[in-house]
Design a protein around this motif. Structure first.
Motif, PDB file in Angstrom:
ATOM      1  N   VAL A 314       0.853  -1.196   0.000  1.00 59.09           N
ATOM      2  CA  VAL A 314       0.000   0.000   0.000  1.00 59.09           C
ATOM      3  C   VAL A 314       0.888   1.244   0.000  1.00 59.09           C
ATOM      4  N   ALA A 315       0.246   2.413  -0.052  1.00 61.84           N
ATOM      5  CA  ALA A 315       0.994   3.665  -0.183  1.00 61.84           C
ATOM      6  C   ALA A 315       1.445   4.233   1.152  1.00 61.84           C
ATOM      7  N   GLU A 316       0.566   4.225   2.157  1.00 63.09           N
ATOM      8  CA  GLU A 316       0.840   4.904   3.413  1.00 63.09           C
ATOM      9  C   GLU A 316       0.744   3.947   4.594  1.00 63.09           C
ATOM     10  N   ASP A 317       1.366   4.355   5.720  1.00 68.41           N
ATOM     11  CA  ASP A 317       1.305   3.545   6.931  1.00 68.41           C
ATOM     12  C   ASP A 317      -0.127   3.281   7.360  1.00 68.41           C
ATOM     13  N   ASP A 319      -2.724   3.028   5.633  1.00 75.72           N
ATOM     14  CA  ASP A 319      -3.378   2.051   4.770  1.00 75.72           C
ATOM     15  C   ASP A 319      -3.089   0.618   5.235  1.00 75.72           C
ATOM     16  N   CYS A 320      -1.936   0.412   5.843  1.00 74.80           N
ATOM     17  CA  CYS A 320      -1.605  -0.931   6.348  1.00 74.80           C
ATOM     18  C   CYS A 320      -2.642  -1.386   7.365  1.00 74.80           C
ATOM     19  N   ARG A 370       2.544  -4.144   4.085  1.00 75.81           N
ATOM     20  CA  ARG A 370       3.571  -3.112   4.225  1.00 75.81           C
ATOM     21  C   ARG A 370       3.425  -2.075   3.119  1.00 75.81           C
ATOM     22  N   THR A 371       4.056  -0.932   3.301  1.00 73.39           N
ATOM     23  CA  THR A 371       4.098   0.067   2.237  1.00 73.39           C
ATOM     24  C   THR A 371       5.173  -0.311   1.229  1.00 73.39           C
ATOM     25  N   HIS A 372       5.156   0.368   0.074  1.00 72.29           N
ATOM     26  CA  HIS A 372       6.165   0.089  -0.947  1.00 72.29           C
ATOM     27  C   HIS A 372       7.565   0.400  -0.426  1.00 72.29           C
ATOM     28  N   GLN A 373       7.705   1.474   0.358  1.00 70.52           N
ATOM     29  CA  GLN A 373       9.007   1.808   0.915  1.00 70.52           C
ATOM     30  C   GLN A 373       9.439   0.766   1.935  1.00 70.52           C
TER      31      GLN A 373
END
Length: 716
Positions: A314-317, A319-320, A370-373
């Protein structure tokens, strides 16, 4: 110079493009084709000076995927120097030697390493194996590249003999303390050499694989470079455990449709998140070979969903947690599998939410969120951080570590601790043994220290005691430690610390006092053990009891059921009766304490027993007790496992194989597909208890074996 060639393990599929754990989308580079390109060298002529040689085209492509604006000119210059200096050198497989630094550089480029690291990777063997000097590298490529190349350059056996390997690792670790990119290059170097280990003699393959297992894989884990760690694990598994590896390979090959079960769940999850308006990418992530092997040992027979896990990006924390909420709302969660490594990241930078959910058909899927980062860091660890030493006030060509002001986010507590104790281990054998022992401890705790009102934190391995905390905080001044306060309460030096504890070592004013040999029984860290051993070596009289010293009364008894001998020391003159407590069933070599009970007898508890804690709170004075001659013992063990046919038979067979006798056994009714077995066992020798517990844990389906703990109840 390395001289390995193609490994049959790769041909068997352990690290091929379809193997579990290998990242999809980029096939293994053909080294022969790359070798032919390398042999052509740089094309002559002015126009060619600005063109990247074909041999590093794959490196450039991978590098630009992560760093679109990267300047490739320095890579061209590094390749030209590496190719010309290695020209005429060949690996045992017949490829030009330049294919090795090219492969190492490609591994790092795919992980997202920045240009300086790739430049050093191309040149990493030039100083060691060619006429190129370190000064030449520094002059042409700068101090940072020279530092990295020097950090991975091996020490000569001619100069160091048998100590060359441990001293080389010591040199690399010290260099890593200043620039973590040194170890990144070493890990990629070892991965390529492990991939191409097949032409070595079996005994040399095994030796290299063991060093990889004991040192390089734990370092990859600690630096968070999971992409390298998992492939190294599979390669080591194939060499050191060929039968288990082949069985796992056959298991995977025989379940080619295993991914279908996970794919179906992934489709359900994707639809669910779309309806909820949560933007997410849902992937099926196959397990690598060692992971499949571990799951099989833990669960026994595997279902299709056990051969992989779902990965939700996902994009943001926030969103997890939104994904987690949707999963737990629409599926049945397996609560015991939930872990939040976002709120509490692992010590190696890893962040993810872990959970498991059951589909309507009963299939259980493990899910990573997890996020992509976070995913980038989970795969590449410190490599994903780029150059951690560059910043707005840091010149790009400034050598690492020379200003003392840089904040290094890649130097966690375990590395600082390792660098501290290695200075006190001048002997290569001591360093090598201590390094392997330190890296074998795969968890880390953080305790808060208080010293006259000065707060701070100490990072220690799991299982560390107050002794370890004292030496971590005070160094050799800890020789005069008398005890400690843990969470504000007085505690013996043997107290095992837990994550988040507050500890204050108490030092004597008499600096002439020193540790006793018994401290070594409580020390877990190399720093503490090396310091204590050094002091005892220079003070041999410390282990002797003065002839004129008064001796306390000693009671000796043998537990009639087991024959284990115990000794209790009291200030009065009568010989006390001594017996092990039934609540915690201590056996050698447990740390023990005793308490006088009604009738003058002494009951012996494990130091960490809840009943012992309760008696201390009531003001009962502890009695010093010791183990006598190690003999037979009786112990109660609890085995936690997943329910399956023949589990009871397999457990009792494992117990019998270790020479233990079952005195009593109870099996609780299954709950959520889990079952608990409790065994009271008679062992011929207490020293065999650790091996027995390991054998029980190795039974398929068993995921934990522990000593029985009974409710705390103060004795009269």
């Amino acid at each position: 110079m390395s001289a390995e060639a193609t490994n049959p393990v790769s041909e068997a599929g352990a690290t091929g493009p379809d193997a579990p754990g290998r990242r999809r989308g980029r096939p293994r580079i053909d080294l022969r084709r790359l070798g032919r390109a390398a042999l052509l060298g740089a094309t002559a002529g002015p126009a060619a000076r600005d063109r990247l040689p074909d041999a590093i085209g794959h490196v450039a492509e991978a590098h630009r995927a992560h760093h679109p604006e990267a300047d490739l000119a320095v890579l061209r210059r590094a390749y030209v120097l590496a190719e010309s200096s290695h020209r005429g050198q060949f690996r045992k497989s017949g490829e030009p030697y330049i294919t090795h630094p090219l492969a190492v550089t490609l591994i790092l480029a795919e992980l997202g390493a920045e240009t300086t690291t790739l430049t050093a990777a191309l040149l990493h063997d030039t100083v060691e194996d060619t006429e190129v000097t370190l000064d030449q590298v520094r002059h042409e490529f700068g101090d940072e590249v020279a530092y990295l190349v020097d950090g991975v350059t091996k020490l000569e056996k001619v100069d160091y003999g048998a100590a060359a390997e441990p001293e080389t690792f010591r040199k690399m670790l010290v260099a890593t303390g200043n620039d973590v990119r040194v170890m990144s290059i070493k890990l990629a170097d070892r991965l390529h050499n492990m991939r191409t280990l097949g032409v070595m003699r079996p005994e040399k393959q095994a030796r290299i694989a063991k060093v990889t297992r004991d040192v390089l894989i734990p370092l990859a884990e600690r630096l968070g470079v999971q992409a390298l760690k998992t492939e190294l694990e599979d390669l080591v598994f194939a060499i050191l455990h060929p039968e288990e590896y082949e069985a796992t390979r056959a298991l995977i090959a025989g379940n080619t449709g295993a991914g279908d079960a996970l794919a179906a769940i992934a489709e359900q999850v994707s639809g669910l998140l779309r309806e909820a308006g949560v933007g997410a990418e849902v992937l099926v992530r196959p397990r690598h070979f060692v992971s499949v092997h571990r799951v099989r040992l833990k669960r026994g027979d595997l279902r299709g969903s056990d051969f992989g896990r779902l990965l939700v990006l996902v994009a943001e924390d926030a969103d997890c947690y939104a994904v987690l909420g949707e999963l737990h709302t629409c599926f049945t969660p397996v609560v015991s599998e939930f872990k939040d490594f976002i709120a509490a990241p692992k010590f190696n930078l890893y962040q993810s939410l872990h959970t498991a959910v059951a589909a309507p058909d009963g299939a259980v899927a493990e899910v990573l969120i997890r996020t992509h980062q976070m995913h980038k860091v989970a795969e590449a660890g410190v490599v994903a951080l780029g150059n951690p030493y560059s910043g707005p006030d840091t010149a790009a060509d400034q050598p690492p570590g020379d200003d003392g002001e840089r904040a290094d986010p890649t130097r966690p507590g375990w590395l600082s601790r390792l660098l501290d104790w290695q200075q006190a281990a001048p002997d290569p054998d001591t360093f090598w043994t201590s390094l392997r022992a330190d890296l074998a401890q795969d968890q880390e705790i953080t305790v808060f220290r208080t010293d006259g009102g000065t707060p701070g934190t100490i990072s220690l391995p799991a299982g560390a005691t107050c002794v370890d905390a004292a030496y971590a905080q005070h160094g050799e001044a800890a020789h005069s430690c008398l005890g400690a306060r843990v969470n504000g309460r007085l505690a013996p030096l043997s107290t095992v610390l837990q994550d988040g504890d507050t500890v204050q070592p108490l030092l004597a004013q008499d600096t002439a006092s020193g540790p006793s040999p018994q401290w070594l029984d409580h020390a877990r860290t190399p720093a503490a053990r090396i310091a204590i051993t050094g002091w005892l070596r220079t003070h041999p009289e410390a282990a002797k009891i003065p002839a004129a010293a008064p001796r306390p009364a000693v009671g000796v008894t043998a537990d009639r059921r087991s024959g284990t001998r115990l000794r209790a020391e009291l200030p009065g003159t009568e010989t006390p009766a001594v017996r092990p407590a039934g609540c915690c069933t201590p056996v050698p070599p447990d740390e023990i304490t005793g308490f006088v009970v009604r009738g003058g007898a002494v009951t012996v508890h494990r130091t960490a027993c809840a009943s012992a804690d309760a008696m201390r709170r009531l003001g009962r004075a502890p009695v010093t007790v010791h183990w006598g001659d190690t003999a037979a013992c009786r112990v109660t063990l609890v085995a936690e496992s997943f329910g399956r046919p023949r589990l009871l038979a397999d457990l009792t067979e494992a117990i019998a194989t270790e020479g233990a006798a079952v005195v009593a056994a109870t099996v609780e009714p299954p709950s959520e597909q889990r079952v608990r077995h409790t065994y009271t066992l008679q062992l011929p020798d207490a020293a065999g208890l650790p091996a027995l517990m390991r054998a029980m844990r190795d039974v398929p389906g068993v995921y934990d074996v522990s000593r029985a703990r009974h409710p705390a109840s103060p004795q009269p």
